[in-house]
Design a protein around this motif. Structure first.
Motif, PDB file in Angstrom:
ATOM      1  N   LEU A   1       0.803  -1.215   0.000  1.00 13.01           N
ATOM      2  CA  LEU A   1       0.000   0.000   0.000  1.00 13.01           C
ATOM      3  C   LEU A   1       0.836   1.266   0.000  1.00 13.01           C
ATOM      4  O   LEU A   1       0.423   2.298  -0.491  1.00 13.01           O
ATOM      5  CB  LEU A   1      -0.917   0.009   1.224  1.00 13.01           C
TER       6      LEU A   1
ATOM      7  N   ARG B   1      -7.052   2.649   2.122  1.00 11.95           N
ATOM      8  CA  ARG B   1      -6.573   3.666   1.185  1.00 11.95           C
ATOM      9  C   ARG B   1      -6.388   5.017   1.912  1.00 11.95           C
ATOM     10  O   ARG B   1      -5.405   5.710   1.736  1.00 11.95           O
ATOM     11  CB  ARG B   1      -7.566   3.805   0.025  1.00 11.95           C
TER      12      ARG B   1
ATOM     13  N   GLU C   1      -3.045   7.145   2.374  1.00 10.88           N
ATOM     14  CA  GLU C   1      -2.946   8.535   1.925  1.00 10.88           C
ATOM     15  C   GLU C   1      -2.505   9.445   3.088  1.00 10.88           C
ATOM     16  O   GLU C   1      -1.684  10.345   2.910  1.00 10.88           O
ATOM     17  CB  GLU C   1      -4.313   9.018   1.402  1.00 10.88           C
TER      18      GLU C   1
END
Lengths: 223, 447
Positions: free
Chosen positions: A133, B65, B69
């Motif tokens: 990720l 996600r 971020e």
């Protein structure tokens, strides 16, 4: 392991009053600790004071150091205590407001001071641990060093926002975030340094991350 | 899960409660796992499991996600380092605050090297000084030889240091010499009679030319390798501890020992020494060996007006005025008759079988004073040096079979002296005398 062995040898020498060994230890740890203090108090002068205080305490307490244990957690523990004392002396007064003013210096001046090079701890953990990720984390760091002026300005804005968000955290949560996100320490290591149960560290980190993410919502969305 | 949920839970483990007490809301593993995964804290299996779950759960995928971020935003913060020369500044501060003065880090500055060395040097000096004071050679302490001239009635007069190897003399009222011994608080004292002439050769060596050293006091603790020496024109007296006197009369040196021992030997001729012990006197005549010792006090018992009575005489044989307890003192029995069981005369000194208290019935010349002291003048001086009394043997020896008896008189009381104080527990005993109590069968009535 080799580093720990060298650290131990140096500490044994320091216990005997060997100042050269002390200097060697200083050069091994000073950047990491400076960064640690800077992220906690956002002031270069105070960060250096805390760095000095930490190493003076290391020197004075060298004979109490157990040479069978690792030096890094010991140093962080000294640093944490020095910072707590510093905050107590300051009466937990926040010297940096959301607008970036620090005791007579403008936010930009402070930021320029802070944004020097070679903070080895920043995102180091992300380099190591986020293969899926966070695979582009390293690229982001590399890009930061070769960016164009407009990108540089944008990064500085991000930094300012991050700083404001961190500063808004409770000190205990800020400490966990700095040790985890900026110093790249494992949660168990943080628990050892702070002398807290692992669950407490996880909990603090979870809530701190949530709060930070809320504060930095615009940055997260932009990405 | 909220704080309230946690506090209500009945089955929460200890760790959960602790977290709650710390003021942080408790977080479930399911909530934590995305963050742990992003931080790389999950194991491989757990990570794969989470990724698999994220594939079928859009909310979880979105959370991962967002986390990713968010962390990237932190990566955007630039690295930082202290200004150059930070170690020099640290070293300067440590020097300024004296952290580097200690022998080892953290040790209080009082233990800094110079301080420790100073203390050690001080201790060494102390030890040396102590040793010197305790065991300094005698010859080096001459400065502490002092002569005190007496005034009238024994009062102290002029005091002055004694010059070595110089003839000096006591004044009209006598004098006292005090000498250092090399041992702290221990001195040797020599009392000198009027006009006695002396010369100090060393702190342990005195030459007496004339007169009388009537009280020499040498402590056993005195550090004299060769003893304390007094030389007269013809004799040498050495003591390693004792009280004694030395008197020069013409060509004779008299020695009288009250306590301890003194060795006497002539300077020339037969230089063999003789040890004179306490309670004894002796003399050295010219170059002859010291005479056989005699007691300071001599006792004698002899028949008096028939065998039923005995005349007991106590004589001062010393050069000192002595005092004894009178025989008529009824409060204590200091005069005893030692009666031997040996009935064969001429068989040597018999063993003493029994002691009996003496009851005087007559004290010729001095009445029957029963208290205080009886003074015995020195031998050769004006006045009597004897004390005599008559005892009734029949009354004194109740139950003794009437036969030939060998009897000695003993005095076990104190002897007082101006020069030596009170002398106790010394053996004053007369030679044995033979009494025949068979001759008179009928006891006489006391007169």
């Amino acid at each position: 392991m080799a580093t720990e062995s060298i650290d131990r040898k140096c500490m044994i020498a320091v216990r005997r009053g060997d100042f050269e060994a002390f200097e060697q230890l200083y050069h091994h740890y000073y950047r990491r600790l400076y960064s640690f203090f800077y992220r906690l108090c956002w002031d270069a002068e105070h960060a250096e004071d805390l760095l000095q205080e930490t190493f003076i305490r290391l020197w004075k307490g060298a004979r109490h150091f157990d040479t069978k244990s690792s030096l890094a957690p010991y140093l962080y523990r000294i640093g944490k205590n020095a910072w707590i004392d510093f905050e107590r002396r300051r009466g937990n007064r926040k010297t940096w407001d959301a607008g970036g003013a620090v005791e007579g210096k403008s936010g930009t001046e402070v930021l320029h001071e802070a944004l020097s090079i070679n903070d080895p701890a920043t995102t180091m953990k992300l380099d190591k641990r986020g293969p899926g990720l966070l695979g582009d984390a390293q690229e982001a760091v590399a890009a930061a060093e070769s960016e164009r002026p407009e990108e540089k300005a944008k990064l500085r804005e991000i930094e300012q926002d991050v700083r404001a968000a961190l500063w808004a955290l409770d000190p205990d949560k800020r400490l966990v975030v700095v040790l985890c996100f900026y110093q790249g320490l494992k949660l168990q290591e943080i628990a050892d340094i702070l002398e807290l149960p692992l669950g407490t560290v996880k909990s603090r980190l979870f809530h701190a991350e949530r709060k930070l993410r809320e504060s930095l919502q615009h940055l997260v969305s932009e990405k | 899960m909220t704080d309230n949920d946690t506090s209500k839970g009945e089955n929460e483990d200890h760790r959960t409660r602790k977290v709650s007490e710390a003021g942080d809301a408790v977080v479930s593993d399911a909530e934590l796992s995305p963050l742990l995964m992003v931080l790389g804290e999950l194991g491989e299996k757990e990570r794969e499991e989470l990724v698999r779950r994220a594939d079928g759960d859009p909310a979880l995928a979105a959370e991962l996600r967002k986390l990713s971020e968010h962390l990237k935003a932190h990566q955007g913060v630039r690295k930082i380092a202290p200004k150059r020369g930070s170690f020099s500044r640290l070293a300067e501060r440590m020097k300024r605050e004296k952290h580097l003065d200690a022998v080892t880090p953290g040790v209080h500055s009082m233990w800094r090297r110079a301080f420790v060395l100073g203390i050690m040097a001080l201790i060494a000096c102390g030890i040396l000084l102590f040793t010197f004071l305790r065991e300094a050679p005698v010859g080096e302490t001459n400065a502490t030889a002092i002569l005190h001239q007496f005034g009238e009635k024994g009062a102290r007069g002029k005091s002055s240091p004694i010059e070595l190897n110089k003839r000096d003399a006591a004044g009209e009222w006598g004098a006292e010499i005090n000498l250092a011994t090399g041992q702290r608080s221990v001195t040797t004292s020599v009392k000198l009679a009027r006009h006695s002439e002396f010369e100090l050769l060393d702190n342990n060596h005195l030459r007496l030319y004339s007169g009388w050293a009537n009280a020499v006091q040498v402590e056993k603790e005195a550090l004299y390798p060769d003893g304390f020496i007094i030389e007269t024109p013809n004799a040498r007296f050495v003591s390693h501890g004792g009280s004694y006197s030395i008197k020069i009369e013409g060509e004779v040196s008299y020695l009288c020992v009250a306590r301890g021992k003194v060795e006497a030997r002539p300077l020339l001729g037969d230089t063999r020494g003789r040890i004179i012990t306490e309670g004894q006197c002796s003399s050295v005549v010219q170059s002859q060996m010291a005479a056989d010792p005699t007691g300071m006090i001599a006792m004698q018992v002899e028949p008096y007006g028939g065998d039923r009575r005995a005349l007991i005489t106590i004589t001062n044989r010393s050069r000192h005025r002595l005092r004894v307890v009178p025989a008529t003192d009824a409060t204590s029995f200091h005069y005893l008759l030692s009666v031997s069981a040996d009935t064969e005369p001429g068989s040597g000194v018999p063993g003493i079988a029994e002691d009996f208290a003496v009851f005087p019935i007559e004290v010729p010349g001095s009445g029957m004073a029963s208290k205080g002291w009886v003074t015995l003048e020195p031998e050769g001086a004006l006045g009597s040096n004897q004390y005599k009394f008559v005892a009734d043997l029949k009354a004194a020896l109740p139950g003794i079979r009437e036969t030939d008896l060998t009897i000695a008189a003993r005095y076990n009381g104190p002897v007082d002296s101006d020069d030596f104080g009170e002398l106790k527990d010394l053996p004053w005993i007369s030679p044995y005398a033979r009494f025949d109590l068979k001759t008179t069968r009928t006891p006489e009535k006391p007169e």
